[in-house]
Scaffold this motif. Structure first.
Motif, mmCIF file in Angstrom:
data_model
loop_
_atom_site.group_PDB
_atom_site.id
_atom_site.type_symbol
_atom_site.label_atom_id
_atom_site.label_comp_id
_atom_site.label_asym_id
_atom_site.label_seq_id
_atom_site.Cartn_x
_atom_site.Cartn_y
_atom_site.Cartn_z
ATOM 1 N N LYS A 44 0.806 -1.218 0.000
ATOM 2 C CA LYS A 44 0.000 0.000 0.000
ATOM 3 C C LYS A 44 0.841 1.270 0.000
ATOM 4 O O LYS A 44 0.565 2.209 -0.747
ATOM 5 N N GLU A 45 1.872 1.332 0.830
ATOM 6 C CA GLU A 45 2.670 2.556 0.951
ATOM 7 C C GLU A 45 3.303 2.955 -0.374
ATOM 8 O O GLU A 45 3.239 4.106 -0.800
ATOM 9 N N VAL A 48 0.541 4.006 -3.045
ATOM 10 C CA VAL A 48 0.012 5.347 -2.808
ATOM 11 C C VAL A 48 1.043 6.403 -3.194
ATOM 12 O O VAL A 48 0.717 7.399 -3.839
#
Length: 60
Positions: A44-45, A48
């Motif tokens: 996710k990091e 994004v």
């Protein structure tokens, strides 16, 4: 995957347009592994961060 397909419906475009655009931004390639496998592998990091900064894709 469901969110991407739902967004495509809302935008009245084919899901492949979003999926291929995301793949290009995230990997720098037009083709490759399944988009949703890429999301899981990157985490996710990173996803994004990469989707949030696409300015390098446009010439000034």
């Amino acid at each position: 995957e469901a969110e991407t397909r739902e967004l495509a419906t809302e935008l009245d475009i084919k899901p492949g347009i979003l999926i291929n655009g995301m793949r290009t931004v995230l990997t720098g390639q037009l083709a490759g592994p399944g988009m949703f496998d890429i999301l899981i592998a990157l985490g996710k990091e990173r996803v994004v961060k990469r989707l949030g900064d696409i300015s390098h894709l446009y010439e000034e």
